[in-house]
Enzyme design. Structure first.
Site, PDB file in Angstrom:
ATOM      1  CG  ASP A 271      -0.644  58.010  11.780  1.00 22.23           C
ATOM      2  OD1 ASP A 271      -1.270  57.599  12.833  1.00 22.23           O
ATOM      3  OD2 ASP A 271      -0.809  59.629  11.605  1.00 22.23           O
TER       4      ASP A 271
HETATM    5  C1  NOJ Z   1      -3.971  56.985  11.063  1.00 21.12           C
HETATM    6  C2  NOJ Z   1      -4.218  58.718  10.536  1.00 21.12           C
HETATM    7  O1  NOJ Z   1      -3.025  59.221  10.524  1.00 21.12           O
HETATM    8  C3  NOJ Z   1      -4.577  59.179  12.378  1.00 21.12           C
HETATM    9  O2  NOJ Z   1      -4.796  60.005  12.629  1.00 21.12           O
HETATM   10  C4  NOJ Z   1      -5.329  58.321  12.726  1.00 21.12           C
HETATM   11  O3  NOJ Z   1      -5.680  58.127  14.501  1.00 21.12           O
HETATM   12  C5  NOJ Z   1      -4.677  57.017  12.948  1.00 21.12           C
HETATM   13  N1  NOJ Z   1      -4.502  56.413  11.609  1.00 21.12           N
HETATM   14  C6  NOJ Z   1      -5.636  55.496  14.213  1.00 21.12           C
HETATM   15  O4  NOJ Z   1      -6.447  55.661  12.811  1.00 21.12           O
END
Ligand code: NOJ
Length: 765
Positions: free
Chosen positions: A287
């Site tokens: 992430d």
């Molecule tokens: C952070 C988030 O936790 C995740 O769910 C998301 O897919 C990504 N950013 C990309 O936007």
């Protein structure tokens, strides 16, 4: 992966002469052909090109398009996210083909969580439909619109089981239950990937956030998770497994630590569980910034260490993290990270690109340039009818005193509330590439429904919140909530005067969409004070009062329940939300949604979830005893339980009939009830099956959902609903972490929510 058995795409290379010299398709989409192709390609790659493949770059202020062009030319980028139009995507893919040495196509990803251009209800609302066909439709349409924009992958579904209404991201998941979340997650994956993510209108999913992100302590965003292995395996891991068994090509690695180990450093989770036990062959993606964060988590001493740990732990691709390119070259050259570990990560990236069909046709989700839509947000690209239908199915009727609802389309109706005419809020969190100005508000929806047959008055009545700190929080990056220039009293006075002119009042209150989002944890889960004051003032008018809630988490609704004559939970219902809510309010659609999370009475009770373990000292409200398990200052249990939701008709459920009083391993027992529509209207309801293992080697939950069926019944109609029960429904992880089904008596509960159920028992030998 499941869809690898399907055969290859037709190639459109004839349209792309520059590719003649490149080794592009057609290649059969089989694991054998993929492995041979990828091995050959890996053999041609330099160290820097390999590392480039591990980088997922977000287009934004830090990485403008020019910088990305430069990186593409140098082979320093493997995939892109946050780019959502065909011309933008095409430009980058063209650059790869024209400028890079090996011409390895990029893939393009985005957060398509509940729609792309057409926005459906937030996932918590989708779960409230308990309607697998509806969720399938959402997945298919979302994938179609996303693929039509040129995307290859979505960061969805989010299957983080959560018992934490304080956590803003419960809006993105399917609620507190393992079974329901697994069914919904699996359905989304199957619907979005279709037969193959290489198909023109399918995208690859990346299930998230692995693992157990929904259990952050105190519901505080990005906090730690600490839980027993039994709870992890029994309650939190199965939905990810279900999504992977359905073929999800990707897994997003969570930001949180689990039992002290940040997910991006957790080789047990990413290698032992995911790869070895679950046989996952797709790609893992960290992430946003998770690799850097290993330093702040306190498990890496510096960036170099963080990179080594993440790669060796099994993180293949890094999201928005420049560390892989900065530190991996030297780590590999010095042999600290082995060539084999690097190749393994790169292989997974190339594998998914192969499976996306990109080595057959890098433009396979783009088509010819001439086919690009003139207007990306054109009305004709939306799926409004489906959005309205699914939104209606997601609504949960929480209270309906003396048939206040449905409303009549005559007389005068006052619609009041800060959410009644907010296009932005009704879209909910992660409304992707959807546009708020295409959303139908409740005001517009009611106008449409009434079509001149009644008088509709409107007043805003209050700001979403008068709390300056919260307003500033919500408006941090953009003007997300507008603060009225009038004083709160002026707004209230106008609202009361408006209500006084009406026969009935509809009050739209709840949360701004920014209150139920990533990084939006709340310590107080009530409707904000400004709106509660409005509720109180309207109640004092004595007019029949219908409260429509818009929110992304379970709220503590004691005040609303006490004061409203009718209460409808509409979540954030998306592009067609206003029409859908109006359909329900006026009885053009009979509500059938059921809560996918328990609604506590107050935040101090949290966590409140239906499938809790028994206690040695259970509280009995009929015979209260001080030394039993309860709070002395509030009632035990939720205000509205899991699985609960009313209808404009009524249903009865017969006693449970079991096909046999005993069951052996290998048998399938059937548990049946007859459900009768005893009311005055046609309607649907959700029949729910729960099981309990009352005596086991360790304490087992008081009941657990093991099946559900949505049934439509005409007025007066009765149907028999039957559930199969086999040994898989009886198994659990024991103290030695073995999955077992222990012989003994089992209780079966069937009902229309998790509390009022019919019961039977069988013995398992
Ligand atoms: C952070 C988030 O936790 C995740 O769910 C998301 O897919 C990504 N950013 C990309 O936007």
């Amino acid at each position: 992966m499941k869809w690898m058995c399907s055969l290859s795409l037709a190639v459109s290379l004839a349209l792309q002469p520059a590719l003649a010299e490149v080794r592009f398709g057609p290649h059969p989409l089989t694991p054998e052909a993929r492995d041979a192709y990828v091995t050959d390609l890996l053999g041609q790659m330099t160290l820097d090109e390999k590392i480039g493949q591990l980088r997922l770059i977000s287009v934004g202020p830090d990485n403008p398009k020019e910088a990305i062009r430069d990186m593409i030319q140098k082979g320093q980028v493997g995939a892109i996210f946050n780019t959502v139009t065909r011309p933008d995507i095409r430009a980058m893919q063209d650059q790869v083909m024209a400028l890079s040495r090996l011409k390895i196509p990029l893939f393009f990803a985005f957060d398509v969580v509940h729609g792309q251009r057409t926005i459906f209800p937030i996932p918590l609302g989708l779960a409230a439909s308990w309607d697998v066909d509806a969720v399938k439709q959402v997945g298919q349409i979302s994938a179609r619109e996303a693929a039509d924009d040129g995307l290859n992958m979505t960061w969805a579904p989010m299957v983080d089981v959560s018992r934490e209404p304080r956590w803003g991201r419960v809006s993105e998941g399917f609620g507190e239950d393992t079974w329901l979340t697994s069914v919904m997650g699996r359905t989304m994956v199957e619907a979005m990937q279709g037969k193959s993510p290489a198909d023109r209108y399918a995208v690859m999913t990346s299930v998230k956030h692995f693992a157990a992100y929904g259990a952050v302590e105190g519901g505080k965003e990005y906090n730690s998770v600490d839980m027993s292995p039994q709870r992890l395996f029994q309650d939190y891991l199965p939905p990810y497994k279900a999504a992977l068994d359905a073929g999800s090509g990707g897994v997003m690695v969570a930001l949180n630590a689990l039992n002290g180990v940040p997910a991006a450093a957790d080789s047990w989770l990413l290698k032992e569980v995911l790869r070895k036990d679950w046989k996952f062959t797709g790609i893992t993606i960290s992430d946003h910034g998770a690799i850097k964060e290993l330093i702040k988590h306190g498990v890496a001493k510096d960036p170099r260490d963080a990179v080594r740990i993440a790669l060796q732990s099994g993180v293949n691709m890094s999201m928005s993290d420049e560390y892989y390119s900065q530190y991996l070259p030297d780590l590999v050259k010095r042999g600290v990270v082995s060539q084999a570990d690097l190749d393994d990560a790169v292989r997974h990236v190339l594998n998914v690109k192969y499976e996306m069909g990109l080595f057959n046709d890098p433009w396979n989700h783009l088509g010819a340039q001439e086919s690009d839509p003139a207007d990306t947000n054109a009305e004709s690209r939306l799926h409004r009818e489906a959005a309205r239908d699914v939104a209606r199915k997601s609504m949960v009727l929480l209270k309906n005193h003396q048939g206040t609802l449905p409303l009549q389309k005559h007389g005068t109706i006052a619609l009041i509330g800060p959410l009644a005419d907010s296009q932005r809020d009704i879209m909910g969190s992660w409304s992707a590439a959807g546009r708020a100005d295409q959303a139908v508000t409740l005001l517009q929806g009611m106008k449409n429904a009434i079509a001149g047959k009644a008088t509709l008055l409107y007043a805003k009545g209050a700001n979403v919140t008068d709390h300056k700190g919260i307003q500033d929080f919500l408006n941090l990056y953009e003007q997300a909530v507008s603060v009225d220039a009038r004083t709160p009293q002026q707004m209230l006075d106008e609202a009361v005067a408006t209500a006084q002119k009406a026969d009935v009042v509809v009050l739209a209150i709840g949360e701004a969409q920014g209150m139920a989002h990533e990084a939006s944890s709340r310590s107080d889960i009530t409707v904000p004070a400004s709106q509660q004051a409005l509720l109180k003032a309207l109640k004092a008018t004595g007019k029949p009062l219908v409260v429509v809630l818009m929110n992304g988490r379970p709220l503590a609704l004691v005040q609303e329940d006490r004061q409203a004559d009718a209460l409808l939970e509409s979540w954030f219902s998306g592009t067609e939300g206003g029409n859908a809510i109006a359909d329900v309010l006026f009885g053009d659609y009979n509500p059938s949604g059921k809560l996918p999370m328990s609604f506590p009475r107050e935040v101090g009770q949290v966590p409140v979830y239906y499938n809790h373990l028994p206690t040695g000292r259970p509280y009995n409200p009929e015979k209260p005893n001080k030394y039993t398990s309860h709070y002395f200052d509030t009632a035990n249990g939720p205000l509205y339980p899991f699985g609960y939701g009313l209808s404009y008709t009524t249903f009865s459920v017969s006693p449970v009939i079991l096909s046999s009083p005993t069951m052996s391993r290998g048998d399938t027992l059937r548990a049946s009830v007859t459900v009768t529509n005893t009311g005055e209207r046609d309607g649907a309801t959700v029949v729910q099956l729960y099981l309990q293992d009352p005596v086991a080697s360790l304490s087992r939950p008081v009941r657990e959902l093991k099946g559900f069926q949505r049934v439509m019944l005409k007025k007066g109609e009765a149907k028999t609903v039957s559930f199969p029960i086999d040994v898989s429904a009886l198994t659990f992880w024991n103290a030695r972490l073995q999955q077992v089904a222990e012989p003994g008596e089992f209780n079966v509960f069937i009902g229309l929510d998790s509390v009022r159920t019919q019961q039977a028992s069988f013995s398992f030998r």
